[in-house]
Design a protein around this motif. Structure first.
Motif, PDB file in Angstrom:
ATOM      1  N   GLU A 144       0.833  -1.216   0.000  1.00 20.85           N
ATOM      2  CA  GLU A 144       0.000   0.000   0.000  1.00 20.85           C
ATOM      3  C   GLU A 144       0.864   1.261   0.000  1.00 20.85           C
ATOM      4  OE1 GLU A 144      -2.445  -0.505   3.447  1.00 20.85           O
ATOM      5  OE2 GLU A 144      -4.006  -1.554   2.322  1.00 20.85           O
ATOM      6  N   GLU A 201       2.438   1.717  -3.510  1.00 18.54           N
ATOM      7  CA  GLU A 201       1.487   2.209  -4.509  1.00 18.54           C
ATOM      8  C   GLU A 201       1.158   3.685  -4.330  1.00 18.54           C
ATOM      9  OE1 GLU A 201      -1.692  -0.576  -3.934  1.00 18.54           O
ATOM     10  OE2 GLU A 201      -0.778  -2.057  -5.270  1.00 18.54           O
ATOM     11  N   SER A 202       1.231   4.194  -3.105  1.00 20.62           N
ATOM     12  CA  SER A 202       0.837   5.578  -2.852  1.00 20.62           C
ATOM     13  C   SER A 202       1.980   6.585  -3.052  1.00 20.62           C
ATOM     14  CB  SER A 202       0.284   5.723  -1.440  1.00 20.62           C
ATOM     15  OG  SER A 202       1.309   5.554  -0.484  1.00 20.62           O
ATOM     16  N   GLY A 240       3.935   2.257 -12.651  1.00 26.92           N
ATOM     17  CA  GLY A 240       3.945   2.211 -11.190  1.00 26.92           C
ATOM     18  C   GLY A 240       4.551   0.961 -10.595  1.00 26.92           C
ATOM     19  N   ASN A 241       5.273   0.174 -11.386  1.00 24.80           N
ATOM     20  CA  ASN A 241       5.837  -1.078 -10.892  1.00 24.80           C
ATOM     21  C   ASN A 241       7.280  -0.980 -10.435  1.00 24.80           C
ATOM     22  OD1 ASN A 241       3.528  -2.681 -11.168  1.00 24.80           O
ATOM     23  ND2 ASN A 241       3.929  -2.972 -13.334  1.00 24.80           N
ATOM     24  N   ARG A 294       7.700  -3.966  -8.026  1.00 29.42           N
ATOM     25  CA  ARG A 294       6.565  -4.831  -7.679  1.00 29.42           C
ATOM     26  C   ARG A 294       6.544  -5.973  -8.682  1.00 29.42           C
ATOM     27  NH1 ARG A 294       1.025  -2.066  -7.334  1.00 29.42           N
ATOM     28  NH2 ARG A 294       1.741  -1.349  -9.350  1.00 29.42           N
TER      29      ARG A 294
END
Length: 71
Positions: A5, A8-9, A41-42, A62
């Motif tokens: 979390e 991701e933010s 975003g990975n 990620r």
């Protein structure tokens, strides 16, 4: 070090404090400053400092639902 979390933010410019490197000597946290994030975003690149000294650039990626670090 990071939860999914939190990962991701994060946005470029964000700074987070993590655990101390040597907790028996000092509780000073390692500071991760986000310097680059891929469009998908990975992957996030961080500049890492400890006691104000730059330790280098660390990369967190990620992969499926896990985070993988490259130091």
């Amino acid at each position: 070090m990071l939860t999914l979390e939190q990962f991701e933010s994060l946005e470029v410019g964000d700074q987070i404090e993590t655990v101390a490197v040597f907790p028996k000597l000092s509780h000073e946290p390692v500071v991760l400053r986000t310097v680059e994030k891929t469009k998908d975003g990975n992957r996030i690149d961080f500049v890492v400092t400890y006691f104000g000294v730059t330790l280098g650039r660390w990369v967190c990626s990620r992969e499926q639902e896990a985070l993988k670090w490259q130091v």
